[in-house]
Design a protein around this motif. Structure first.
Motif, PDB file in Angstrom:
ATOM      1  N   PRO A 231       0.820  -1.222   0.000  1.00 29.05           N
ATOM      2  CA  PRO A 231       0.000   0.000   0.000  1.00 29.05           C
ATOM      3  C   PRO A 231       0.849   1.265   0.000  1.00 29.05           C
ATOM      4  N   ILE A 232       1.955   1.246   0.779  1.00 32.06           N
ATOM      5  CA  ILE A 232       2.799   2.449   0.822  1.00 32.06           C
ATOM      6  C   ILE A 232       3.434   2.690  -0.546  1.00 32.06           C
ATOM      7  N   GLN A 233       3.834   1.587  -1.199  1.00 38.03           N
ATOM      8  CA  GLN A 233       4.408   1.731  -2.536  1.00 38.03           C
ATOM      9  C   GLN A 233       3.373   2.307  -3.498  1.00 38.03           C
ATOM     10  N   SER A 234       2.106   1.831  -3.363  1.00 39.37           N
ATOM     11  CA  SER A 234       1.040   2.343  -4.239  1.00 39.37           C
ATOM     12  C   SER A 234       0.837   3.833  -4.002  1.00 39.37           C
ATOM     13  N   ILE A 235       0.836   4.214  -2.710  1.00 36.80           N
ATOM     14  CA  ILE A 235       0.644   5.632  -2.385  1.00 36.80           C
ATOM     15  C   ILE A 235       1.815   6.447  -2.945  1.00 36.80           C
ATOM     16  N   GLY A 236       3.039   5.904  -2.783  1.00 36.15           N
ATOM     17  CA  GLY A 236       4.222   6.602  -3.308  1.00 36.15           C
ATOM     18  C   GLY A 236       4.145   6.755  -4.813  1.00 36.15           C
ATOM     19  N   SER A 237       3.670   5.687  -5.494  1.00 29.18           N
ATOM     20  CA  SER A 237       3.550   5.722  -6.951  1.00 29.18           C
ATOM     21  C   SER A 237       2.544   6.795  -7.378  1.00 29.18           C
ATOM     22  N   LEU A 238       1.430   6.867  -6.639  1.00 31.30           N
ATOM     23  CA  LEU A 238       0.412   7.874  -6.962  1.00 31.30           C
ATOM     24  C   LEU A 238       0.976   9.289  -6.785  1.00 31.30           C
ATOM     25  N   CYS A 239       1.750   9.453  -5.693  1.00 32.94           N
ATOM     26  CA  CYS A 239       2.352  10.769  -5.450  1.00 32.94           C
ATOM     27  C   CYS A 239       3.301  11.142  -6.585  1.00 32.94           C
ATOM     28  N   THR A 240       4.046  10.141  -7.084  1.00 35.97           N
ATOM     29  CA  THR A 240       4.952  10.405  -8.208  1.00 35.97           C
ATOM     30  C   THR A 240       4.160  10.845  -9.436  1.00 35.97           C
ATOM     31  N   GLN A 241       3.022  10.155  -9.681  1.00 33.09           N
ATOM     32  CA  GLN A 241       2.183  10.525 -10.826  1.00 33.09           C
ATOM     33  C   GLN A 241       1.691  11.963 -10.684  1.00 33.09           C
ATOM     34  N   VAL A 242       1.258  12.305  -9.464  1.00 36.19           N
ATOM     35  CA  VAL A 242       0.736  13.654  -9.231  1.00 36.19           C
ATOM     36  C   VAL A 242       1.838  14.685  -9.459  1.00 36.19           C
ATOM     37  N   THR A 243       3.056  14.338  -8.968  1.00 37.04           N
ATOM     38  CA  THR A 243       4.179  15.261  -9.144  1.00 37.04           C
ATOM     39  C   THR A 243       4.461  15.516 -10.619  1.00 37.04           C
ATOM     40  N   GLY A 245       2.268  15.542 -12.877  1.00 33.63           N
ATOM     41  CA  GLY A 245       1.151  16.244 -13.507  1.00 33.63           C
ATOM     42  C   GLY A 245      -0.044  15.385 -13.851  1.00 33.63           C
ATOM     43  N   SER A 246      -0.002  14.117 -13.480  1.00 32.07           N
ATOM     44  CA  SER A 246      -1.143  13.251 -13.777  1.00 32.07           C
ATOM     45  C   SER A 246      -1.977  13.049 -12.519  1.00 32.07           C
ATOM     46  N   PHE A 247      -3.252  13.369 -12.641  1.00 37.61           N
ATOM     47  CA  PHE A 247      -4.128  13.247 -11.471  1.00 37.61           C
ATOM     48  C   PHE A 247      -5.153  12.137 -11.651  1.00 37.61           C
ATOM     49  N   GLU A 248      -4.887  11.236 -12.578  1.00 36.32           N
ATOM     50  CA  GLU A 248      -5.903  10.228 -12.918  1.00 36.32           C
ATOM     51  C   GLU A 248      -5.858   9.005 -12.005  1.00 36.32           C
ATOM     52  N   GLY A 249      -4.701   8.741 -11.425  1.00 38.76           N
ATOM     53  CA  GLY A 249      -4.562   7.512 -10.640  1.00 38.76           C
ATOM     54  C   GLY A 249      -5.237   7.600  -9.289  1.00 38.76           C
ATOM     55  N   ARG A 250      -5.360   6.427  -8.659  1.00 36.44           N
ATOM     56  CA  ARG A 250      -5.864   6.363  -7.291  1.00 36.44           C
ATOM     57  C   ARG A 250      -5.293   5.112  -6.630  1.00 36.44           C
ATOM     58  N   VAL A 251      -5.257   5.132  -5.331  1.00 44.27           N
ATOM     59  CA  VAL A 251      -4.727   3.990  -4.590  1.00 44.27           C
ATOM     60  C   VAL A 251      -5.856   3.019  -4.318  1.00 44.27           C
ATOM     61  N   ASP A 252      -5.629   1.747  -4.689  1.00 41.82           N
ATOM     62  CA  ASP A 252      -6.678   0.748  -4.507  1.00 41.82           C
ATOM     63  C   ASP A 252      -6.407  -0.036  -3.221  1.00 41.82           C
ATOM     64  N   VAL A 266      -5.321  10.020   0.903  1.00 39.96           N
ATOM     65  CA  VAL A 266      -4.512  10.397  -0.257  1.00 39.96           C
ATOM     66  C   VAL A 266      -5.397  10.476  -1.502  1.00 39.96           C
ATOM     67  N   ASN A 267      -6.317   9.508  -1.659  1.00 40.20           N
ATOM     68  CA  ASN A 267      -7.231   9.540  -2.811  1.00 40.20           C
ATOM     69  C   ASN A 267      -8.062  10.825  -2.807  1.00 40.20           C
ATOM     70  N   GLN A 268      -8.545  11.185  -1.602  1.00 45.18           N
ATOM     71  CA  GLN A 268      -9.337  12.419  -1.507  1.00 45.18           C
ATOM     72  C   GLN A 268      -8.477  13.640  -1.852  1.00 45.18           C
ATOM     73  N   MET A 269      -7.237  13.588  -1.350  1.00 44.73           N
ATOM     74  CA  MET A 269      -6.338  14.721  -1.592  1.00 44.73           C
ATOM     75  C   MET A 269      -6.056  14.868  -3.088  1.00 44.73           C
ATOM     76  N   VAL A 270      -5.802  13.730  -3.750  1.00 44.32           N
ATOM     77  CA  VAL A 270      -5.505  13.777  -5.183  1.00 44.32           C
ATOM     78  C   VAL A 270      -6.745  14.236  -5.952  1.00 44.32           C
TER      79      VAL A 270
END
Lengths: 477, 179
Positions: A231-243, A245-252, A266-270
């Protein structure tokens, strides 16, 4: 001082390493203690057993000897050795010579008794080898002591005990009182198979230990990976995507625990970031900048660019709304791209009109380039915009920039004379024309060709204004 | 705190361990006190004949008053001795069979009755005391007790215990002194 470079180390690796080390140390200590206990227990048992045997044999021999039945003692020792192949028992005089190997003792006893009580033997009863001397001396010294030790010989392992035969006062009658130790009983027990079995047990334990450590590390590592690390890796990956410029992902992550809560947050924040990102499309860069840099009104030097579609009202009446919107949006989109390309900021869209602001020392130059490109685009690709074309006005001068509107709804926009002049110039520009104010023309530089000056009567201005027609190489300009 | 000396946790642990170690060590008991030479001898016989263990060196055994208070019980036709706890017999061992006047013993061997001591064998502690450093060592081997077990049977010393009384591992019991 040199800055220490921190090396990236995966939590998965660190956790697994810690687990393996902790298990290896913990279980290893238990194994070492177990092994030590096993060996100590074996040695203690064997020692006790050998010493017990020594005591029994000692008592037996003493009882054979007292009535003068030494031959019985010899026979006894021999029969014990035959009946127990794993054990050998030997009897030595205190000087290390095998007992009964000669007639020395018999002769001495007869001398002490002053009678020939015992007859010398014709043949030696025992021919055992002499024992190793240092430990034997320890056993036969004064005071004597029992000696227990382990030795290897011919590939076999032995536990061995030297049990001193003390020259008791009751023995002294026959053997004399000038010595303390009569001899030494040597008991040797073959423990090769015991040690082999024990080594196998220890080896099995060691293998089991390694398997258990590996298995536990794998299980706990997998558990931690599934529960925390993935889960932490997924959250980290999502943060990388956001950084990026992509806001499409979400943590499952669906777990109802701290990690699950974090993932949902994090999903709400993104999601919130995505909304804000989308909103930035609808406001100018100046507005966004004002949000971060402050909203205090200020007087600044700018170049204003107004574009307006010519004949648009008639066009809208002739065509379907979808077609109108599609053509207009395409035209506005391309204008936006060009304006942004030249460093301009879209202040607002007002229907079919675009208001853009250029800042900086070469603002006029870039505004003229943007105007030129827009006009050329419309001329070169009229089909793309369903034949629509724009007229453009540009003017430079001091303006006031600030948040204009009510508390509920406001825009960070520009007001002032130059804004009005640019707007008026736009309104008098025909399709494909770019009309530039005198100050903007002066600042644009030699890159452009102008026609003029012309005197233009602008609304709100008493005197005619000096204006120029930018020669774009396209259309009527 | 300002003005207060600072002690590391390691120092505290070391001090605690030292205190614990100090508390757990009981003072060593002295079995042969300095005045033992005033004790009565257990036999008038000059023990300078060779015997196993001491060979041909002069021995002079003395026993404290507690030991002399022992009274044997009659069991059948024999006697059974059971010396009271805290009986101490000190046997002076000299370097030779006939030492010169004024010679000091080179070693003391001591029997101390203390059945409750886990090091006791047959109810006695078997101790050697080296002279002149005065260090007493409890003997853990069975050599002493094995030899002294003969005191409970017929033996070649003193009255020889021809009646085979149980003499509690002591060759010269009270009453022997007069012999």
């Amino acid at each position: 001082m040199a800055k220490r470079q921190l090396r990236f180390r995966s939590i998965t690796f660190t956790v697994n390493l810690f687990l393996v080390l902790a298990l290896a140390v913990g279980v290893g200590l238990v194994m070492v203690a177990f092994t030590y206990s096993l060996l100590a227990s074996r040695n203690q048992l064997t020692r006790s057993s050998l010493l017990q045997q020594g005591n029994i044999i000692y008592t037996s021999i003493a009882n054979f000897m007292l009535p003068g039945d030494a031959p019985l003692a010899v026979k006894f020792v021999g029969q014990i050795s035959i009946s127990s192949p794993e054990s050998s028992i030997s009897l030595y005089r205190r000087d290390g010579v095998p007992a009964f190997s000669d007639n020395a003792t018999i002769e001495r006893v007869n001398t002490n008794l002053r009678e020939a009580k015992f007859s010398p033997r014709a043949q030696a009863a025992s021919q055992a080898a002499r024992p190793s001397t240092p430990r034997f001396k320890e056993a036969s010294s004064n005071p004597p002591s029992e000696v227990f030790f382990q030795e290897s010989s011919g590939g076999n392992s032995y536990f061995r005990a030297y049990r001193p035969l003390i020259n008791l006062p009751k023995c002294a009658v026959c053997h004399g009182s000038d010595h303390t130790v009569r001899g030494v009983i040597d008991i040797r027990s073959d423990v090769t198979s015991v040690i082999r079995t024990q080594n196998l047990t220890i080896a099995g334990g060691a293998v089991g230990f390694l398997v258990v450590v590996g298995l536990l590390a794998f299980l706990i590592g997998s558990f931690l990976r599934a529960l925390v690390l993935s889960p932490i890796q997924s959250i980290g990956s999502l943060c990388t995507q956001v950084t990026s410029g992509s806001f499409e992902g979400r943590v499952d992550v669906r777990g109802k625990n701290e990690i699950g809560d974090l993932a949902r947050t994090v999903n709400q924040m993104v999601g919130g970031l995505r909304e804000r990102f989308e909103l930035t499309k609808y406001v100018s860069r100046g507005t966004i900048g004002a949000l971060t840099e402050g909203q205090k009104p200020q007087r600044v030097q700018r170049t204003l660019l107004f574009t307006d579609v010519r004949g648009f009202t008639a066009y809208t009446e002739r065509h379907e709304p979808e077609r109108v919107v599609r053509a207009l949006n395409r035209l506005l989109e391309r204008q936006s791209e060009i304006i942004h390309e030249w460093g301009g900021d879209i202040d607002k869209f007002v229907g079919d009109e675009v208001v853009a602001v250029f800042a900086g020392e070469d603002a006029s130059t870039r505004a003229c380039r943007a105007a030129r490109d827009i006009v050329r685009l419309c001329a070169m690709r009229p089909a793309d915009f369903d034949g629509l074309s724009v007229g453009i006005g540009a003017a430079s001068g001091p303006i006031i920039q600030g948040m204009i509107g009510s508390e509920r709804r406001a825009d960070f926009t520009v007001i002032g004379d130059s804004v009005n002049i640019a707007s008026r110039l736009c309104s008098i520009a025909k399709a494909g024309q770019v009309i530039v104010g005198d100050s903007a023309k002066a600042a644009a530089g030699a890159e452009f060709a102008f026609k003029g000056p012309f005197g233009a009567k602008l609304k709100g201005k008493a005197a005619p204004q000096k204006v120029w027609l930018l020669l774009t190489g396209a259309g009527p300009g | 705190m300002k003005g207060m000396p600072r002690y590391s946790p390691l120092t505290a642990v070391a001090v605690a361990l030292a205190l614990l170690a100090g508390c757990s060590r009981a003072p060593e008991e002295i079995y042969a006190p300095a005045d033992y030479p005033t004790w009565e001898r257990t036999t008038s016989i000059t023990l300078n004949y060779p015997i196993p263990g001491h060979e041909n060196r002069l021995r002079i055994p003395r026993m404290n008053a507690k030991g002399f208070s022992a009274i044997p019980a009659r069991v059948g036709s024999g006697l059974k001795w059971d010396f009271p706890e805290d009986t101490v017999i000190v046997k002076e061992v000299y370097a030779t069979a006939n030492p010169a006047p004024g010679d000091k013993p080179v070693q003391l061997t001591i029997m101390a009755k203390d059945p409750n001591d886990k090091r006791a064998q047959a109810g006695w502690l078997w101790i050697t005391k080296d002279l002149p450093d005065g260090k007493e060592t409890v003997f853990t081997g069975n050599f002493c007790v094995t030899c002294h077990a003969n005191a409970n049977e017929k033996h070649p010393y003193g009255d020889g215990n021809s009646n085979e009384d149980f003499r509690d591992y002591v060759y010269f019991v009270p009453g022997e002194a007069a012999k």
